[in-house]
Design a protein around this motif. Sequence first.
Motif, PDB file in Angstrom:
ATOM      1  N   UNK A 130      -1.877  -2.981  -5.416  1.00  0.00           N
ATOM      2  CA  UNK A 130      -1.491  -1.569  -5.387  1.00  0.00           C
ATOM      3  C   UNK A 130      -1.201  -1.110  -3.962  1.00  0.00           C
ATOM      4  N   UNK A 131      -1.988  -1.581  -3.005  1.00  0.00           N
ATOM      5  CA  UNK A 131      -1.776  -1.185  -1.617  1.00  0.00           C
ATOM      6  C   UNK A 131      -0.435  -1.689  -1.088  1.00  0.00           C
ATOM      7  N   UNK A 132       0.019  -2.835  -1.554  1.00  0.00           N
ATOM      8  CA  UNK A 132       1.351  -3.333  -1.160  1.00  0.00           C
ATOM      9  C   UNK A 132       2.450  -2.406  -1.680  1.00  0.00           C
ATOM     10  N   UNK A 133       2.329  -1.998  -2.929  1.00  0.00           N
ATOM     11  CA  UNK A 133       3.321  -1.080  -3.507  1.00  0.00           C
ATOM     12  C   UNK A 133       3.324   0.259  -2.782  1.00  0.00           C
ATOM     13  N   UNK A 134       2.183   0.650  -2.294  1.00  0.00           N
ATOM     14  CA  UNK A 134       2.015   1.968  -1.701  1.00  0.00           C
ATOM     15  C   UNK A 134       2.063   1.945  -0.177  1.00  0.00           C
ATOM     16  N   UNK A 135       2.554   0.866   0.415  1.00  0.00           N
ATOM     17  CA  UNK A 135       2.477   0.683   1.861  1.00  0.00           C
ATOM     18  C   UNK A 135       3.158   1.778   2.672  1.00  0.00           C
TER      19      UNK A 135
END
Length: 138
Positions: A130-135
């Motif tokens: 999720x953190x990658x998508x929300x970078x």
Amino acid sequence: MSYSDWFYEHGKKHKAIMDKLTHLSDQEVIAYFRFENMVEKEPDFCPLYKENKKCHDTEGLNCYLCGCPNFRFKDKGFHTREGKTLYSACSISSKEGGQFITEDAIHQDCSKCLVPHHESYIRTVFDRDWFEMMENVC
């Protein structure tokens, strides 16, 4: 709670669920995050689940992108020419989005926007992290 606090806490909850779903395909993971399934299997993921209440009143609500990759925030904000502080905005200027404006602050209002809750959109940006998508959010 600040935007950053929510962001990091939510990301940890998302990761805890994803750690249980390693045996599922990407499509099965996306299906797992459908509202009806999440209310039953992950009642602590969202405070609204305890009331069986949706954040967006729509058929086929998917909660994988609770927190939109198009949302931008800065806890300290940006000062505008009008003397207000802009704390959050939509990077795609979604036509369903709006702004919540007070005497001295502007916040993005995503309450009518369904973009990140459609499975077709989720598939276009999907990442198990999720953190990658929300970078780009903060």
